[in-house]
Write a protein that holds these residues in place. Structure first.
Motif, PDB file in Angstrom:
ATOM      1  N   ALA A   5       0.840  -1.200   0.000  1.00  0.00           N
ATOM      2  CA  ALA A   5       0.000   0.000   0.000  1.00  0.00           C
ATOM      3  C   ALA A   5       0.872   1.246   0.000  1.00  0.00           C
ATOM      4  CB  ALA A   5      -0.915  -0.023   1.220  1.00  0.00           C
ATOM      5  N   GLY A   6       1.745   1.333  -0.984  1.00  0.00           N
ATOM      6  CA  GLY A   6       2.709   2.427  -1.054  1.00  0.00           C
ATOM      7  C   GLY A   6       2.086   3.810  -1.159  1.00  0.00           C
ATOM      8  N   HIS A   7       0.822   3.883  -1.634  1.00  0.00           N
ATOM      9  CA  HIS A   7       0.182   5.197  -1.774  1.00  0.00           C
ATOM     10  C   HIS A   7      -0.725   5.530  -0.592  1.00  0.00           C
ATOM     11  CE1 HIS A   7       1.699   5.517  -5.824  1.00  0.00           C
ATOM     12  NE2 HIS A   7       1.227   4.305  -6.080  1.00  0.00           N
ATOM     13  N   GLY A   8      -0.785   4.640   0.389  1.00  0.00           N
ATOM     14  CA  GLY A   8      -1.657   4.892   1.541  1.00  0.00           C
ATOM     15  C   GLY A   8      -3.111   4.654   1.197  1.00  0.00           C
ATOM     16  N   GLY A   9      -4.009   5.246   1.984  1.00  0.00           N
ATOM     17  CA  GLY A   9      -5.439   5.044   1.739  1.00  0.00           C
ATOM     18  C   GLY A   9      -6.267   5.843   2.721  1.00  0.00           C
ATOM     19  N   PHE A  10      -7.513   5.424   2.890  1.00  0.00           N
ATOM     20  CA  PHE A  10      -8.379   6.054   3.903  1.00  0.00           C
ATOM     21  C   PHE A  10      -9.284   4.977   4.470  1.00  0.00           C
ATOM     22  CE2 PHE A  10     -10.695   6.467  -0.098  1.00  0.00           C
ATOM     23  CZ  PHE A  10     -11.996   6.123   0.236  1.00  0.00           C
ATOM     24  N   GLU A  11      -9.881   5.279   5.636  1.00  0.00           N
ATOM     25  CA  GLU A  11     -10.733   4.269   6.278  1.00  0.00           C
ATOM     26  C   GLU A  11     -12.173   4.765   6.360  1.00  0.00           C
ATOM     27  OE1 GLU A  11      -9.441   1.832   9.973  1.00  0.00           O
ATOM     28  OE2 GLU A  11     -11.002   3.204  10.653  1.00  0.00           O
ATOM     29  N   MET A  12     -13.087   3.888   5.933  1.00  0.00           N
ATOM     30  CA  MET A  12     -14.523   4.241   5.948  1.00  0.00           C
ATOM     31  C   MET A  12     -15.216   3.675   7.173  1.00  0.00           C
ATOM     32  SD  MET A  12     -15.714   3.255   2.128  1.00  0.00           S
ATOM     33  CE  MET A  12     -14.266   2.643   1.318  1.00  0.00           C
ATOM     34  N   GLN A  13     -16.301   4.345   7.582  1.00  0.00           N
ATOM     35  CA  GLN A  13     -17.170   3.816   8.633  1.00  0.00           C
ATOM     36  C   GLN A  13     -18.607   3.806   8.086  1.00  0.00           C
ATOM     37  OE1 GLN A  13     -16.716   6.576  11.887  1.00  0.00           O
ATOM     38  NE2 GLN A  13     -17.721   8.251  10.805  1.00  0.00           N
ATOM     39  N   GLY A  14     -19.479   3.087   8.783  1.00  0.00           N
ATOM     40  CA  GLY A  14     -20.896   3.049   8.365  1.00  0.00           C
ATOM     41  C   GLY A  14     -21.201   1.829   7.498  1.00  0.00           C
ATOM     42  N   GLY A  15     -20.157   1.177   6.985  1.00  0.00           N
ATOM     43  CA  GLY A  15     -20.360  -0.015   6.151  1.00  0.00           C
ATOM     44  C   GLY A  15     -20.043  -1.285   6.909  1.00  0.00           C
ATOM     45  N   GLY A  16     -19.725  -2.326   6.162  1.00  0.00           N
ATOM     46  CA  GLY A  16     -19.421  -3.623   6.764  1.00  0.00           C
ATOM     47  C   GLY A  16     -19.831  -4.709   5.797  1.00  0.00           C
ATOM     48  N   TYR A  17     -20.286  -5.826   6.332  1.00  0.00           N
ATOM     49  CA  TYR A  17     -20.781  -6.863   5.412  1.00  0.00           C
ATOM     50  C   TYR A  17     -21.924  -7.657   6.041  1.00  0.00           C
ATOM     51  CZ  TYR A  17     -18.425 -10.831   7.741  1.00  0.00           C
ATOM     52  OH  TYR A  17     -18.034 -11.800   8.629  1.00  0.00           O
ATOM     53  N   VAL A  18     -22.736  -8.208   5.152  1.00  0.00           N
ATOM     54  CA  VAL A  18     -23.830  -9.089   5.554  1.00  0.00           C
ATOM     55  C   VAL A  18     -23.401 -10.507   5.183  1.00  0.00           C
ATOM     56  CG1 VAL A  18     -26.261  -9.675   5.161  1.00  0.00           C
ATOM     57  CG2 VAL A  18     -25.518  -7.289   5.046  1.00  0.00           C
TER      58      VAL A  18
END
Ligand code: FAD
Length: 350
Positions: A132-145
Motif C-alpha cells: 500500500a505504497g500510496h496509503g489510503g483512507f478508512e470508511m465507517q458506516g459499512g461492513g458486510y452481511v
C-alpha cells in the motif's frame, strides 16, 4: 380470492427481504424457491461499502439505503436469531497517484466526511502484509452481511411458519386474473418474481433488458494473519474469522453460468498478489451471476398490464445494501398504494 396475499418466486436477497417485510405487515406470503445450490446471494461477499469504485464515488441514495439496511438486518437478527450483519471499518487502499490526487478534494467534502473514520492512512500504518505504497483512507458506516446465513435463517423461519415451498414456478403455470393470480390452481392476491438473473427468461417481463455479469470469488487462508478491517482496492479482501478471508471478484459476460473457471481464478489471484505481500492457500472457488438490468439500478413494481404480477430484480453488485431499501418501497406500494421512486418503477420503464 384467497387468503394467500402474495406468492414470492425466488428466495435470494430480493425475495427474502420482501417476504419478511410483507410478513411484518401482516400479509400471508408463500415463498417458492428452486433451492439451486449456487446462486448470487449464496456466494456474495455481502459488502456494504459507502464510497466505491475507481472514481471513489458515494453509493446512490447512500444515507437512506444505509439506514434501511442497518435497521432491516438488525431487526431481522432479532426475529430470526443469530448474527449476519457485521458493521466493520473498510480500508480503501489507493492504487496509484491519480487516486491520491482525486481524494484530496473529497476527503473534506461534507458528503463524504460522515463516512470517514480516518480520511488519510499513511502506508506505514497500513500493515506489512499489504502493498500500500500510496496509503489510503478508512470508511465507517459499512461492513458486510453474511448473506448465506441470512438466507438460511430466513428460510428456516419461513419453513417453520408454513410459508415456504421448494420448487420451480414456471410462467406457463401462472394465470393473471382480475383481482389476483392463480399458480397451479393456488390463488393469491399477488405474485412477485424475485428470480435474480433467471428473470431474463420470464415471459411476463421479456421486455426488460438485462446485462447480468458473472463473478468469481475465492476463499483463502493466510496462516499467521488476522485483520479487523475489510480491504478494498479494485478487488477486496474480507476477513471472515481467524485466518480465513474471502476475496474477489471478477466480471464476465459469456457464458453466464455458475461454473468457476481457471481464467476467473487467475484474475482474482492476480489482483490479490498486487495487494498482498503474504502467502495464502486457496480453500474454495465459486462463481455465480449478478442480476443487472441495463441502465438501471433495479426495477420493482407491478406489470403494466397484469396488475397482480410483480417484479423485484436488478440488485447488481450491491444487493446487500439495496435489497432492504427497495423492498421497503415495494412493500409500501403493495400494502398502501404508495408511489414508487421514478427511476425504480418498472411501469415507467415499459
Ligand atoms: C461473485 C459475487 C460477489 C458479490 N459480492 C457482493 C457484495 O460484496 N455485496 C453485495 O451487496 N452484493 C454482492 N453480490 C451481488 C449480490 O449477490 C446480488 O445483488 C444479490 O444476491 C441478488 O439477489 P437476488 O435475490 O436478486 O437474486 P438470486 O440471489 O439469484 O436469487 C434468486 C433466487 O430465485 C430462485 N429462482 C429463480 N427462478 C426461479 C423459479 N422459476 N422458481 C423458483 N425459484 C426460482 C433462484 O434459485 C434463487 O434462489 C455479488 C455477486 C457475485 C456473483
Amino acid at each position: 380470492m384467497s387468503d394467500l396475499d402474495c406468492i414470492i418466486v425466488g428466495q435470494g436477497l430480493a425475495g427474502s427481504t420482501l417476504a419478511l417485510r410483507l410478513w411484518s405487515e401482516g400479509w400471508k406470503v408463500l415463498v417458492v424457491d428452486r433451492e439451486d445450490p449456487v446462486t448470487s446471494s449464496k456466494i456474495a461477499a455481502g459488502l456494504i461499502t459507502p464510497i466505491t469504485g475507481k472514481n471513489l464515488t458515494r453509493s446512490w441514495r447512500l444515507e437512506e439505503a444505509l439506514e434501511a439496511a442497518a435497521s432491516f438486518y438488525q431487526t431481522a437478527e432479532g426475529l430470526l436469531g443469530g448474527q449476519f450483519w457485521y458493521p466493520k471499518p473498510i480500508l480503501r487502499v489507493f492504487r496509484d497517484v491519480a487516486e491520491v490526487s482525486d481524494w484530496q478534494a473529497k476527503k473534506t467534502d461534507p458528503g463524504y466526511t460522515p463516512f470517514l473514520s480516518r480520511p488519510e492512512v499513511s502506508p506505514e500504518r497500513i500493515g506489512a502484509w499489504l502493498n500500500a505504497g500510496h496509503g489510503g483512507f478508512e470508511m465507517q458506516g459499512g461492513g458486510y452481511v453474511d448473506v448465506r446465513v441470512f438466507i438460511k435463517s430466513a428460510q428456516r423461519f419461513l419453513k417453520s411458519n408454513g410459508l415456504f415451498q421448494a420448487g420451480e414456478v414456471s410462467c406457463q403455470d401462472v394465470k393473471a386474473a382480475t383481482g389476483g393470480v392463480l399458480w397451479n390452481g393456488v390463488p393469491a392476491k399477488y405474485l412477485i418474481y424475485c428470480q435474480g438473473f433467471q428473470g431474463a427468461q420470464n415471459r411476463f417481463f421479456d421486455w426488460v433488458a438485462f446485462r447480468s455479469a458473472k463473478g468469481e470469488v475465492l476463499d483463502i487462508e493466510m496462516v499467521g494473519f488476522s485483520a479487523k478491517r475489510i480491504i478494498n482496492s479494485g478487488g477486496w479482501v474480507l476477513p471472515v474469522g481467524g485466518n480465513r478471508f474471502r476475496t474477489g471478484s471478477t466480471y464476465s459476460w459469456d457464458p453466464l453460468d455458475c461454473k468457476p473457471t481457471k481464467g476467473g481464478r487467475r484474475r482474482v489471484e492476480k489482483n490479490l498478489r498486487r495487494l498482498l505481500s503474504a502467502d495464502y492457500t486457496v480453500l474454495d472457488h465459486q462463481a455465480a451471476v449478478r442480476p443487472i438490468i441495463n441502465a438501471s439500478k433495479a426495477l420493482v413494481g407491478l406489470h403494466p398490464k397484469h396488475d397482480r404480477v410483480g417484479f423485484f430484480n436488478g440488485l447488481g453488485s450491491k444487493g446487500a445494501l439495496y435489497a432492504p431499501y427497495f423492498s421497503a418501497q415495494l412493500t409500501a406500494h403493495l400494502v398502501e398504494g404508495a408511489p414508487l421512486e421514478e427511476g425504480l418503477d418498472i411501469r415507467k420503464n415499459f
